[in-house]
Design a protein around this motif. Structure first.
Motif: not given
Ligand SMILES: CC(C)(COP(=O)(O)OP(=O)(O)OC[C@H]1O[C@@H](n2cnc3c(N)ncnc32)[C@H](O)[C@@H]1OP(=O)(O)O)[C@@H](O)C(=O)NCCC(=O)NCCS
Length: 191
Positions: A34, A108, A139
């Motif tokens: 994370v 998700r 990121n």
């Molecule tokens: C940044 C963060 C919140 C993104 O999480 P994420 O799971 O990639 O983003 P989402 O929750 O929008 O999910 C998108 C993914 O779910 C998939 N997905 C599954 N069901 C879905 C649905 N019903 N709707 C949309 N997307 C869906 C998408 O295809 C996408 O898949 P991928 O992993 O192949 O890209 C997460 O990586 C995180 O907490 N990181 C650490 C903290 C951080 O860096 N924060 C930002 C600091 S600037």
């Protein structure tokens, strides 16, 4: 002060923080997956301090980084919401949109769903003209959320984060912007 607003989305509840969220937040903040793009993981005291600061921001401003719940499934999966950065940069003062979810809840679409609702709150309820977001160039997941919710990278916006010393590998940041969209808001019911 009235309690901060909660927001329902198709799958999520964005709500005020509870004391019971603090242990799960600390577990996230201690997870190197994370915290990969942050300078370090946080210990329990540092995590609690961060959660207290988020609550204080809600009390002061009436909005903030909401605790995210998946009703009936998970009481607390992280935060998504709006905040006013405390540092100065070429684009401040501003309102930032941000997110951090526990690793088990990635993939998700939860961050995107909550972010769309947060943008909507910022533009419609707070009547903001602009919301920004920023992260380190590497990121990829965070940048993908920014792009999915319709934000665009401001190429002249890249900046060095003032909280990090010169030469720190995480100092350089990319900046994304979203402007009050009128009819162009992505529809959270799509998720
Ligand atoms: C940044 C963060 C919140 C993104 O999480 P994420 O799971 O990639 O983003 P989402 O929750 O929008 O999910 C998108 C993914 O779910 C998939 N997905 C599954 N069901 C879905 C649905 N019903 N709707 C949309 N997307 C869906 C998408 O295809 C996408 O898949 P991928 O992993 O192949 O890209 C997460 O990586 C995180 O907490 N990181 C650490 C903290 C951080 O860096 N924060 C930002 C600091 S600037």
């Amino acid at each position: 002060m009235t309690s901060p607003p909660s927001i329902r989305t198709p799958r999520l509840l964005l709500r005020p923080w509870r004391d019971a969220d603090f242990p799960a937040f600390a577990a996230m903040n201690a997870d190197p997956r994370v915290m990969e793009h942050f300078p370090k993981t946080l210990n329990r005291a540092e995590s609690d301090e961060r959660a207290a600061a988020i609550r204080q921001h809600f009390n002061r401003r009436g909005f903030g980084l909401w605790a995210v719940e998946v009703p009936g499934m998970a009481d607390f999966i992280g935060f998504v919401g709006l905040c006013v950065p405390s540092f100065e940069a070429h684009f401040t003062p501003c309102v930032e949109i941000g997110w951090r979810l526990a690793f088990d809840h990635w993939g998700r679409g939860y961050a995107t769903e909550a972010a769309i609702a947060s943008l909507d709150f910022g533009f419609r309820r707070l009547t903001l003209d602009e919301i920004v977001s920023f992260t380190v160039p590497a990121n990829r997941r965070s940048r993908a959320v920014m792009e999915r919710i319709g934000m665009t990278r401001s190429l002249e916006g890249d900046f060095d984060h003032p909280a990090l010393p010169e030469g720190h590998p995480l100092r350089r940041h990319v900046l994304y912007r979203a402007n009050h969209p009128d009819e162009e808001m992505p529809d959270s019911s799509r998720f």
